[in-house]
Design a protein around this motif. Sequence first.
Motif, short mmCIF file in Angstrom:
data_model
loop_
_atom_site.label_atom_id
_atom_site.label_comp_id
_atom_site.label_asym_id
_atom_site.label_seq_id
_atom_site.Cartn_x
_atom_site.Cartn_y
_atom_site.Cartn_z
N GLY A 217 36.01 45.96 45.52
CA GLY A 217 37.02 46.10 46.56
C GLY A 217 38.21 46.94 46.13
O GLY A 217 38.26 47.43 45.01
N SER A 218 39.17 47.10 47.04
CA SER A 218 40.39 47.85 46.73
C SER A 218 41.38 46.94 46.02
O SER A 218 41.30 45.72 46.11
N CYS A 219 42.35 47.57 45.35
CA CYS A 219 43.39 46.79 44.68
C CYS A 219 44.54 46.56 45.65
O CYS A 219 45.12 47.51 46.16
N THR A 220 44.87 45.29 45.93
CA THR A 220 46.02 45.00 46.78
C THR A 220 47.19 44.44 45.97
O THR A 220 48.09 43.81 46.50
N ASN A 221 47.15 44.69 44.67
CA ASN A 221 48.30 44.41 43.79
C ASN A 221 48.79 42.96 43.80
O ASN A 221 50.00 42.72 43.80
N THR A 222 47.86 42.01 43.83
CA THR A 222 48.28 40.60 43.73
C THR A 222 48.52 40.23 42.26
O THR A 222 49.17 39.24 41.97
N TYR A 223 47.95 41.02 41.37
CA TYR A 223 48.10 40.88 39.91
C TYR A 223 47.48 39.61 39.34
O TYR A 223 47.82 39.18 38.23
N ALA A 224 46.54 39.01 40.09
CA ALA A 224 45.79 37.87 39.55
C ALA A 224 44.96 38.33 38.35
O ALA A 224 44.70 37.56 37.43
N CYS A 225 44.55 39.61 38.36
CA CYS A 225 43.73 40.16 37.27
C CYS A 225 44.48 40.09 35.95
O CYS A 225 43.94 39.63 34.93
N GLU A 226 45.74 40.53 35.97
CA GLU A 226 46.55 40.54 34.74
C GLU A 226 46.75 39.11 34.23
O GLU A 226 46.69 38.86 33.02
N ALA A 227 46.96 38.19 35.16
CA ALA A 227 47.19 36.79 34.78
C ALA A 227 45.96 36.18 34.12
O ALA A 227 46.07 35.31 33.26
N GLU A 228 44.76 36.65 34.50
CA GLU A 228 43.53 36.06 33.97
C GLU A 228 42.91 36.85 32.82
O GLU A 228 42.00 36.36 32.16
N CYS A 229 43.37 38.08 32.62
CA CYS A 229 42.71 38.94 31.62
C CYS A 229 42.83 38.33 30.22
O CYS A 229 43.93 38.07 29.74
#
Lengths: 253, 236
Positions: A217-229
Amino acid sequence: MQHYTMNLNLKVWRQKSGTSTGGFETYSVSNISSEMSFLEMIDVLNERLIKEGGDPIAFDHDCREGICGMCSMVIDGRPHGPWKGTTTCQLHMRAFKDGDTITIEPFRANAFPVIKDLMVSRSAFDRIIQAGGYVSVNTGNAVDGNAIPIEKEKADDAFAAAACIGCGACVAACKNASAMLFLSAKVSHLALLPQGEPERKQRVVSMVAQMDKEGFGSCTNTYACEAECPKEISVLNIARLNREYLNASLSGS
Amino acid sequence: MSWSNLFSTSIGKKLIMSLTGIFLVIFLVVHCYVNANVLFTNGEENFNRAAHFMGTNLLIRVTEIGLFAGFILHIIQGYKLEWLNRSKRASRYAVTAGNKTSKWYSRSMALLGSLILIFLIVHLAHFWVPSRITGLEEVTYDGKPYHNLYLEMQHVFAQPWAVALYLLGCFSLSWHLLHGIQSAAQTMGWTSKNYFPIIRSVGQAFSIVVPLIFALMPVFMHFGWEIDLGSITLLF
Protein backbone atom coordinates in the motif's frame (compact mmCIF):
# COMPACT_ATOMS: atom_id res chain seq x y z
CA MET A 1 15.81 -9.40 37.47
CA GLN A 2 14.11 -12.07 39.53
CA HIS A 3 13.62 -15.38 37.72
CA TYR A 4 10.08 -16.75 37.70
CA THR A 5 8.02 -19.36 35.89
CA MET A 6 4.60 -18.88 34.38
CA ASN A 7 1.63 -20.68 32.91
CA LEU A 8 0.24 -19.17 29.74
CA ASN A 9 -2.63 -19.51 27.30
CA LEU A 10 -1.62 -19.16 23.68
CA LYS A 11 -4.03 -18.36 20.88
CA VAL A 12 -2.07 -19.36 17.80
CA TRP A 13 -3.02 -18.91 14.15
CA ARG A 14 -2.94 -22.32 12.45
CA GLN A 15 -3.17 -22.61 8.67
CA LYS A 16 -2.21 -25.78 6.78
CA SER A 17 -1.17 -24.00 3.59
CA GLY A 18 -1.49 -20.76 1.67
CA THR A 19 -4.67 -21.92 0.01
CA SER A 20 -6.45 -23.34 3.05
CA THR A 21 -8.50 -21.34 5.52
CA GLY A 22 -6.82 -20.70 8.84
CA GLY A 23 -8.12 -20.21 12.35
CA PHE A 24 -7.01 -19.77 15.94
CA GLU A 25 -6.23 -22.72 18.20
CA THR A 26 -5.70 -22.39 21.91
CA TYR A 27 -2.83 -24.07 23.77
CA SER A 28 -1.85 -24.01 27.41
CA VAL A 29 1.84 -24.05 28.28
CA SER A 30 3.10 -24.40 31.79
CA ASN A 31 6.29 -23.89 33.76
CA ILE A 32 7.69 -21.41 31.23
CA SER A 33 10.88 -19.70 32.44
CA SER A 34 11.05 -15.91 32.38
CA GLU A 35 14.56 -16.28 30.95
CA MET A 36 13.41 -18.15 27.83
CA SER A 37 13.13 -16.33 24.54
CA PHE A 38 9.71 -16.23 22.92
CA LEU A 39 10.83 -18.69 20.24
CA GLU A 40 12.17 -21.10 22.89
CA MET A 41 8.74 -20.99 24.50
CA ILE A 42 7.22 -22.06 21.16
CA ASP A 43 9.95 -24.74 20.86
CA VAL A 44 8.75 -26.17 24.18
CA LEU A 45 5.17 -26.24 22.91
CA ASN A 46 6.23 -27.77 19.58
CA GLU A 47 8.18 -30.58 21.30
CA ARG A 48 5.06 -31.42 23.25
CA LEU A 49 2.91 -31.33 20.09
CA ILE A 50 5.34 -33.67 18.31
CA LYS A 51 5.35 -36.08 21.28
CA GLU A 52 1.55 -36.06 21.24
CA GLY A 53 1.61 -36.87 17.51
CA GLY A 54 0.35 -33.45 16.51
CA ASP A 55 1.57 -31.01 13.90
CA PRO A 56 4.14 -28.53 15.29
CA ILE A 57 3.56 -24.81 14.74
CA ALA A 58 5.52 -23.62 11.72
CA PHE A 59 7.40 -20.36 12.25
CA ASP A 60 10.37 -18.62 10.67
CA HIS A 61 13.67 -18.28 12.53
CA ASP A 62 17.37 -18.51 11.78
CA CYS A 63 20.13 -16.72 13.71
CA ARG A 64 18.17 -16.12 16.93
CA GLU A 65 20.56 -13.24 17.56
CA GLY A 66 18.33 -10.44 16.29
CA ILE A 67 20.31 -9.77 13.12
CA CYS A 68 19.07 -12.04 10.33
CA GLY A 69 15.51 -10.75 9.95
CA MET A 70 13.93 -14.20 9.62
CA CYS A 71 11.71 -14.31 12.69
CA SER A 72 8.38 -12.63 12.36
CA MET A 73 4.99 -13.13 14.11
CA VAL A 74 2.54 -10.58 15.41
CA ILE A 75 2.27 -10.97 19.18
CA ASP A 76 -0.78 -9.36 20.79
CA GLY A 77 -1.14 -7.05 17.80
CA ARG A 78 2.55 -6.06 17.75
CA PRO A 79 5.03 -7.31 15.11
CA HIS A 80 7.94 -8.84 17.08
CA GLY A 81 5.99 -8.34 20.31
CA PRO A 82 5.73 -5.58 22.91
CA TRP A 83 9.40 -4.61 23.34
CA LYS A 84 10.78 -1.66 21.40
CA GLY A 85 13.64 -2.25 18.96
CA THR A 86 13.55 -6.03 19.43
CA THR A 87 13.08 -9.00 17.11
CA THR A 88 10.84 -11.90 18.20
CA CYS A 89 13.91 -14.05 18.93
CA GLN A 90 15.24 -11.42 21.31
CA LEU A 91 11.88 -10.97 23.03
CA HIS A 92 12.09 -12.75 26.35
CA MET A 93 9.32 -14.26 28.40
CA ARG A 94 9.89 -11.78 31.22
CA ALA A 95 7.80 -9.48 29.02
CA PHE A 96 4.81 -11.55 30.16
CA LYS A 97 3.34 -12.59 33.46
CA ASP A 98 1.74 -15.72 34.85
CA GLY A 99 -1.77 -16.36 33.52
CA ASP A 100 -1.43 -14.14 30.41
CA THR A 101 -3.25 -15.01 27.20
CA ILE A 102 -1.05 -14.27 24.21
CA THR A 103 -2.45 -14.00 20.66
CA ILE A 104 0.07 -15.00 17.99
CA GLU A 105 -0.64 -14.26 14.32
CA PRO A 106 1.42 -14.24 11.13
CA PHE A 107 2.48 -10.96 9.48
CA ARG A 108 -0.63 -10.12 7.48
CA ALA A 109 -0.38 -8.46 4.07
CA ASN A 110 -1.46 -9.53 0.60
CA ALA A 111 2.16 -9.12 -0.48
CA PHE A 112 3.25 -11.54 2.29
CA PRO A 113 1.15 -14.66 1.61
CA VAL A 114 1.00 -17.27 4.39
CA ILE A 115 3.02 -20.40 3.65
CA LYS A 116 1.99 -22.26 6.78
CA ASP A 117 0.84 -21.21 10.27
CA LEU A 118 3.05 -18.26 11.25
CA MET A 119 5.37 -18.47 8.23
CA VAL A 120 4.86 -15.98 5.43
CA SER A 121 6.67 -15.52 2.14
CA ARG A 122 8.67 -12.30 2.11
CA SER A 123 10.05 -12.94 -1.39
CA ALA A 124 8.46 -9.65 -2.47
CA PHE A 125 11.29 -7.91 -0.58
CA ASP A 126 13.89 -9.94 -2.49
CA ARG A 127 12.33 -8.89 -5.79
CA ILE A 128 12.37 -5.23 -4.71
CA ILE A 129 16.11 -5.57 -3.95
CA GLN A 130 16.63 -7.30 -7.32
CA ALA A 131 15.01 -4.30 -8.99
CA GLY A 132 17.86 -2.01 -7.97
CA GLY A 133 19.01 -2.38 -4.38
CA TYR A 134 22.63 -3.00 -5.33
CA VAL A 135 25.69 -1.35 -6.87
CA SER A 136 26.51 -2.94 -10.23
CA VAL A 137 30.23 -2.38 -10.39
CA ASN A 138 33.04 -4.83 -9.94
CA THR A 139 34.21 -3.86 -6.50
CA GLY A 140 37.36 -5.97 -6.49
CA ASN A 141 39.21 -6.33 -3.23
CA ALA A 142 38.20 -4.41 -0.16
CA VAL A 143 39.64 -0.91 -0.44
CA ASP A 144 41.51 0.82 2.35
CA GLY A 145 39.36 2.48 4.95
CA ASN A 146 38.83 6.18 4.18
CA ALA A 147 40.12 5.75 0.59
CA ILE A 148 36.86 7.36 -0.52
CA PRO A 149 36.15 10.40 1.65
CA ILE A 150 32.57 10.40 2.98
CA GLU A 151 31.19 13.03 5.35
CA LYS A 152 30.76 11.64 8.86
CA GLU A 153 27.09 12.60 9.05
CA LYS A 154 26.27 10.93 5.73
CA ALA A 155 28.22 7.83 6.68
CA ASP A 156 26.27 7.64 9.95
CA ASP A 157 22.90 8.08 8.20
CA ALA A 158 23.82 5.50 5.55
CA PHE A 159 24.90 3.07 8.25
CA ALA A 160 21.71 3.60 10.24
CA ALA A 161 19.65 2.92 7.11
CA ALA A 162 21.74 -0.14 6.24
CA ALA A 163 20.82 -1.60 9.64
CA CYS A 164 17.47 -2.67 8.11
CA ILE A 165 17.31 -6.47 8.28
CA GLY A 166 14.37 -6.71 5.87
CA CYS A 167 12.18 -8.56 8.36
CA GLY A 168 8.93 -6.96 7.14
CA ALA A 169 7.69 -5.73 10.53
CA CYS A 170 7.08 -2.31 8.93
CA VAL A 171 4.65 -3.90 6.45
CA ALA A 172 3.00 -5.94 9.20
CA ALA A 173 2.56 -2.85 11.41
CA CYS A 174 1.30 -0.50 8.69
CA LYS A 175 -2.45 -0.16 8.34
CA ASN A 176 -1.89 0.01 4.57
CA ALA A 177 0.63 -2.85 4.45
CA SER A 178 3.09 -0.35 2.99
CA ALA A 179 6.73 -1.28 2.42
CA MET A 180 7.95 2.31 2.38
CA LEU A 181 10.13 2.10 5.50
CA PHE A 182 11.93 -0.96 4.11
CA LEU A 183 12.35 0.61 0.67
CA SER A 184 13.40 3.96 2.09
CA ALA A 185 16.14 2.28 4.14
CA LYS A 186 17.44 0.43 1.08
CA VAL A 187 17.32 3.51 -1.17
CA SER A 188 18.79 5.79 1.51
CA HIS A 189 21.81 3.70 2.35
CA LEU A 190 22.98 3.71 -1.27
CA ALA A 191 21.82 7.25 -2.16
CA LEU A 192 23.91 8.69 0.66
CA LEU A 193 27.15 7.07 -0.50
CA PRO A 194 29.32 7.88 -3.54
CA GLN A 195 29.25 4.21 -4.58
CA GLY A 196 25.50 4.45 -5.09
CA GLU A 197 25.61 7.70 -7.05
CA PRO A 198 25.82 6.44 -10.70
CA GLU A 199 22.59 4.42 -10.46
CA ARG A 200 20.84 6.70 -8.00
CA LYS A 201 17.90 7.80 -10.18
CA GLN A 202 17.24 4.53 -11.98
CA ARG A 203 17.44 2.65 -8.70
CA VAL A 204 14.69 4.54 -6.92
CA VAL A 205 12.33 4.51 -9.92
CA SER A 206 12.77 0.75 -10.51
CA MET A 207 12.43 -0.17 -6.86
CA VAL A 208 9.25 1.91 -6.40
CA ALA A 209 7.77 0.31 -9.54
CA GLN A 210 8.55 -3.16 -8.16
CA MET A 211 7.10 -2.26 -4.75
CA ASP A 212 3.84 -1.19 -6.40
CA LYS A 213 3.79 -4.36 -8.53
CA GLU A 214 4.12 -6.52 -5.42
CA GLY A 215 0.89 -5.08 -3.99
CA PHE A 216 2.08 -3.02 -1.03
CA GLY A 217 0.00 0.00 0.00
CA SER A 218 0.85 3.71 0.06
CA CYS A 219 2.50 5.42 3.00
CA THR A 220 0.06 7.59 4.96
CA ASN A 221 2.70 8.60 7.51
CA THR A 222 1.16 7.09 10.65
CA TYR A 223 4.71 6.05 11.63
CA ALA A 224 3.59 2.75 13.17
CA CYS A 225 6.45 1.23 11.11
CA GLU A 226 9.12 3.22 12.96
CA ALA A 227 7.56 2.33 16.32
CA GLU A 228 7.70 -1.40 15.50
CA CYS A 229 10.97 -1.61 13.57
CA PRO A 230 13.39 -3.87 15.49
CA LYS A 231 16.28 -1.82 14.08
CA GLU A 232 14.52 1.50 14.76
CA ILE A 233 14.88 2.74 11.18
CA SER A 234 13.82 6.39 11.08
CA VAL A 235 10.82 7.56 9.03
CA LEU A 236 13.01 10.45 7.88
CA ASN A 237 14.32 7.89 5.39
CA ILE A 238 10.82 7.87 3.88
CA ALA A 239 11.07 11.63 3.33
CA ARG A 240 14.43 11.03 1.65
CA LEU A 241 12.89 8.32 -0.53
CA ASN A 242 10.11 10.73 -1.55
CA ARG A 243 12.74 13.37 -2.38
CA GLU A 244 14.83 10.91 -4.35
CA TYR A 245 11.79 9.69 -6.24
CA LEU A 246 10.50 13.17 -7.06
CA ASN A 247 13.94 14.27 -8.18
CA ALA A 248 14.45 11.18 -10.36
CA SER A 249 10.98 11.49 -11.90
CA LEU A 250 11.24 15.17 -12.71
CA SER A 251 14.78 15.09 -14.06
CA GLY A 252 14.98 11.57 -15.48
CA SER A 253 14.96 10.77 -19.18
CA MET B 1 10.94 7.35 -16.45
CA SER B 2 9.21 10.54 -17.47
CA TRP B 3 7.37 12.86 -15.14
CA SER B 4 4.06 11.96 -16.85
CA ASN B 5 4.05 8.59 -15.02
CA LEU B 6 4.83 10.25 -11.73
CA PHE B 7 1.29 10.59 -10.39
CA SER B 8 0.25 7.01 -11.11
CA THR B 9 2.65 5.34 -8.66
CA SER B 10 1.97 4.84 -4.95
CA ILE B 11 4.22 7.80 -4.10
CA GLY B 12 2.69 9.91 -6.89
CA LYS B 13 -0.83 9.31 -5.61
CA LYS B 14 0.26 10.60 -2.23
CA LEU B 15 1.90 13.60 -3.92
CA ILE B 16 -1.51 14.58 -5.28
CA MET B 17 -2.94 14.44 -1.74
CA SER B 18 -0.02 16.49 -0.48
CA LEU B 19 -0.09 19.20 -3.19
CA THR B 20 -3.87 19.67 -3.04
CA GLY B 21 -3.71 19.59 0.76
CA ILE B 22 -1.09 22.36 0.86
CA PHE B 23 -3.21 24.41 -1.57
CA LEU B 24 -6.24 23.97 0.68
CA VAL B 25 -4.20 24.99 3.74
CA ILE B 26 -3.27 28.26 1.96
CA PHE B 27 -6.96 28.78 1.19
CA LEU B 28 -7.76 28.31 4.89
CA VAL B 29 -5.38 31.14 5.81
CA VAL B 30 -7.08 33.56 3.40
CA HIS B 31 -10.58 32.42 4.37
CA CYS B 32 -9.79 32.71 8.07
CA TYR B 33 -8.27 36.17 7.70
CA VAL B 34 -11.21 37.56 5.70
CA ASN B 35 -13.85 36.05 7.97
CA ALA B 36 -12.10 37.08 11.17
CA ASN B 37 -13.53 40.56 10.46
CA VAL B 38 -16.84 39.38 11.95
CA LEU B 39 -15.21 38.95 15.37
CA PHE B 40 -14.48 42.66 15.77
CA THR B 41 -16.37 45.95 16.10
CA ASN B 42 -17.74 47.31 12.83
CA GLY B 43 -17.52 43.68 11.66
CA GLU B 44 -20.59 43.98 9.46
CA GLU B 45 -19.21 46.65 7.16
CA ASN B 46 -15.61 45.40 7.17
CA PHE B 47 -16.65 41.84 6.46
CA ASN B 48 -19.17 42.76 3.75
CA ARG B 49 -16.58 44.94 2.00
CA ALA B 50 -14.00 42.12 2.21
CA ALA B 51 -16.53 39.57 0.92
CA HIS B 52 -17.39 41.95 -1.91
CA PHE B 53 -13.74 42.16 -2.90
CA MET B 54 -13.42 38.36 -2.79
CA GLY B 55 -16.59 37.97 -4.87
CA THR B 56 -15.75 40.51 -7.58
CA ASN B 57 -11.97 40.36 -8.05
CA LEU B 58 -11.28 38.53 -11.31
CA LEU B 59 -8.08 36.87 -10.10
CA ILE B 60 -9.85 35.53 -7.01
CA ARG B 61 -12.81 34.28 -9.04
CA VAL B 62 -10.43 32.37 -11.33
CA THR B 63 -8.61 30.98 -8.28
CA GLU B 64 -11.99 29.90 -6.94
CA ILE B 65 -12.33 27.47 -9.86
CA GLY B 66 -8.91 26.09 -8.92
CA LEU B 67 -10.08 25.84 -5.33
CA PHE B 68 -13.09 23.73 -6.28
CA ALA B 69 -10.82 21.55 -8.44
CA GLY B 70 -8.42 21.23 -5.49
CA PHE B 71 -11.20 20.17 -3.14
CA ILE B 72 -12.66 17.66 -5.59
CA LEU B 73 -9.24 16.15 -6.39
CA HIS B 74 -8.31 15.92 -2.68
CA ILE B 75 -11.64 14.25 -1.83
CA ILE B 76 -11.73 11.77 -4.72
CA GLN B 77 -8.05 10.86 -4.44
CA GLY B 78 -8.42 10.52 -0.66
CA TYR B 79 -11.28 8.05 -0.94
CA LYS B 80 -9.53 6.15 -3.75
CA LEU B 81 -6.37 5.82 -1.66
CA GLU B 82 -8.32 4.73 1.40
CA TRP B 83 -10.06 2.03 -0.58
CA LEU B 84 -6.84 0.95 -2.29
CA ASN B 85 -4.87 0.83 0.96
CA ARG B 86 -7.58 -1.13 2.75
CA SER B 87 -7.50 -3.72 -0.04
CA LYS B 88 -3.80 -4.46 0.64
CA ARG B 89 -4.57 -6.59 3.69
CA ALA B 90 -7.35 -9.03 2.83
CA SER B 91 -7.21 -10.92 6.14
CA ARG B 92 -7.32 -8.62 9.13
CA TYR B 93 -5.56 -8.97 12.47
CA ALA B 94 -7.49 -10.34 15.45
CA VAL B 95 -5.58 -7.99 17.76
CA THR B 96 -4.24 -4.59 16.71
CA ALA B 97 -1.70 -2.30 18.37
CA GLY B 98 -4.11 0.67 18.27
CA ASN B 99 -2.76 3.81 19.91
CA LYS B 100 0.40 2.12 21.20
CA THR B 101 2.27 2.68 17.94
CA SER B 102 0.39 5.45 16.10
CA LYS B 103 -2.00 8.32 16.77
CA TRP B 104 -5.71 7.66 16.26
CA TYR B 105 -6.14 10.71 14.06
CA SER B 106 -3.31 9.64 11.74
CA ARG B 107 -5.25 6.42 11.12
CA SER B 108 -8.61 8.20 10.79
CA MET B 109 -7.96 10.72 8.03
CA ALA B 110 -10.75 9.32 5.83
CA LEU B 111 -13.25 9.50 8.69
CA LEU B 112 -12.21 13.03 9.66
CA GLY B 113 -12.19 14.02 5.99
CA SER B 114 -15.73 12.65 5.60
CA LEU B 115 -16.93 14.72 8.57
CA ILE B 116 -15.33 17.79 7.00
CA LEU B 117 -17.02 16.92 3.69
CA ILE B 118 -20.46 16.81 5.35
CA PHE B 119 -19.70 20.16 6.96
CA LEU B 120 -18.47 21.55 3.63
CA ILE B 121 -21.68 20.64 1.79
CA VAL B 122 -23.83 22.33 4.44
CA HIS B 123 -21.42 25.29 4.54
CA LEU B 124 -21.61 25.82 0.76
CA ALA B 125 -25.42 25.59 0.89
CA HIS B 126 -25.47 28.17 3.71
CA PHE B 127 -23.21 30.80 2.20
CA TRP B 128 -21.75 30.05 -1.22
CA VAL B 129 -25.08 29.27 -2.92
CA PRO B 130 -26.86 32.45 -1.72
CA SER B 131 -23.91 34.73 -2.42
CA ARG B 132 -23.19 33.37 -5.91
CA ILE B 133 -26.51 31.95 -7.15
CA THR B 134 -29.74 32.63 -5.29
CA GLY B 135 -28.88 36.13 -4.10
CA LEU B 136 -28.60 38.00 -0.79
CA GLU B 137 -30.10 41.12 0.77
CA GLU B 138 -28.19 44.27 -0.04
CA VAL B 139 -26.74 47.00 2.13
CA THR B 140 -25.29 50.38 1.06
CA TYR B 141 -21.92 51.77 2.17
CA ASP B 142 -20.83 55.18 0.78
CA GLY B 143 -23.65 55.02 -1.76
CA LYS B 144 -22.50 51.66 -3.18
CA PRO B 145 -24.57 48.46 -2.83
CA TYR B 146 -23.00 45.41 -1.18
CA HIS B 147 -24.26 41.88 -0.48
CA ASN B 148 -25.10 41.60 3.20
CA LEU B 149 -23.37 38.29 3.84
CA TYR B 150 -22.95 39.30 7.48
CA LEU B 151 -26.75 39.31 7.90
CA GLU B 152 -26.87 35.82 6.35
CA MET B 153 -24.30 34.65 8.92
CA GLN B 154 -26.44 36.11 11.72
CA HIS B 155 -29.48 34.22 10.38
CA VAL B 156 -27.62 30.92 10.08
CA PHE B 157 -25.86 31.12 13.44
CA ALA B 158 -29.04 32.09 15.27
CA GLN B 159 -29.83 28.36 15.02
CA PRO B 160 -28.08 26.32 17.73
CA TRP B 161 -27.82 23.20 15.50
CA ALA B 162 -25.87 25.21 12.92
CA VAL B 163 -23.44 26.42 15.60
CA ALA B 164 -23.02 22.82 16.81
CA LEU B 165 -22.41 21.53 13.28
CA TYR B 166 -19.83 24.24 12.57
CA LEU B 167 -18.03 23.47 15.81
CA LEU B 168 -17.93 19.79 14.85
CA GLY B 169 -16.57 20.82 11.45
CA CYS B 170 -13.80 22.90 13.07
CA PHE B 171 -13.01 20.09 15.51
CA SER B 172 -12.66 17.58 12.66
CA LEU B 173 -10.57 20.06 10.68
CA SER B 174 -8.21 20.51 13.61
CA TRP B 175 -7.47 16.78 13.92
CA HIS B 176 -7.28 16.40 10.14
CA LEU B 177 -4.68 19.19 9.94
CA LEU B 178 -2.75 17.90 12.95
CA HIS B 179 -1.79 14.85 10.91
CA GLY B 180 -2.21 16.35 7.44
CA ILE B 181 0.30 19.21 7.56
CA GLN B 182 3.31 17.20 8.71
CA SER B 183 2.23 14.29 6.51
CA ALA B 184 2.12 16.58 3.46
CA ALA B 185 5.61 17.84 4.27
CA GLN B 186 6.86 14.26 4.68
CA THR B 187 5.34 13.21 1.33
CA MET B 188 6.93 16.21 -0.39
CA GLY B 189 10.25 15.08 1.09
CA TRP B 190 10.73 18.33 3.02
CA THR B 191 11.30 16.70 6.38
CA SER B 192 14.81 16.01 7.60
CA LYS B 193 16.59 15.79 10.94
CA ASN B 194 16.79 19.60 11.17
CA TYR B 195 13.39 20.53 9.77
CA PHE B 196 11.13 17.79 11.16
CA PRO B 197 10.71 19.31 14.66
CA ILE B 198 10.03 22.78 13.18
CA ILE B 199 7.54 21.48 10.61
CA ARG B 200 5.78 19.44 13.29
CA SER B 201 5.54 22.37 15.72
CA VAL B 202 4.36 24.87 13.09
CA GLY B 203 1.85 22.31 11.82
CA GLN B 204 0.53 21.69 15.33
CA ALA B 205 0.20 25.41 16.04
CA PHE B 206 -1.61 25.98 12.75
CA SER B 207 -3.94 23.01 13.38
CA ILE B 208 -5.03 24.50 16.69
CA VAL B 209 -5.05 28.26 15.99
CA VAL B 210 -6.81 28.39 12.60
CA PRO B 211 -9.73 26.03 13.45
CA LEU B 212 -10.06 27.82 16.80
CA ILE B 213 -10.49 31.22 15.08
CA PHE B 214 -13.03 29.61 12.73
CA ALA B 215 -14.85 28.07 15.71
CA LEU B 216 -15.11 31.47 17.42
CA MET B 217 -17.10 32.89 14.48
CA PRO B 218 -20.39 30.96 14.89
CA VAL B 219 -20.14 31.32 18.69
CA PHE B 220 -19.58 35.10 18.52
CA MET B 221 -22.37 35.51 15.96
CA HIS B 222 -24.76 33.38 18.03
CA PHE B 223 -24.22 35.36 21.21
CA GLY B 224 -23.70 38.73 19.52
CA TRP B 225 -20.17 39.13 20.95
CA GLU B 226 -17.48 41.31 19.43
CA ILE B 227 -13.93 42.36 20.24
CA ASP B 228 -13.12 46.07 20.31
CA LEU B 229 -9.87 46.70 18.44
CA GLY B 230 -10.12 50.47 18.73
CA SER B 231 -8.90 52.10 15.55
CA ILE B 232 -7.30 48.94 14.08
CA THR B 233 -9.25 47.25 11.28
CA LEU B 234 -8.52 43.83 9.87
CA LEU B 235 -9.71 44.84 6.41
CA PHE B 236 -7.02 44.42 3.80
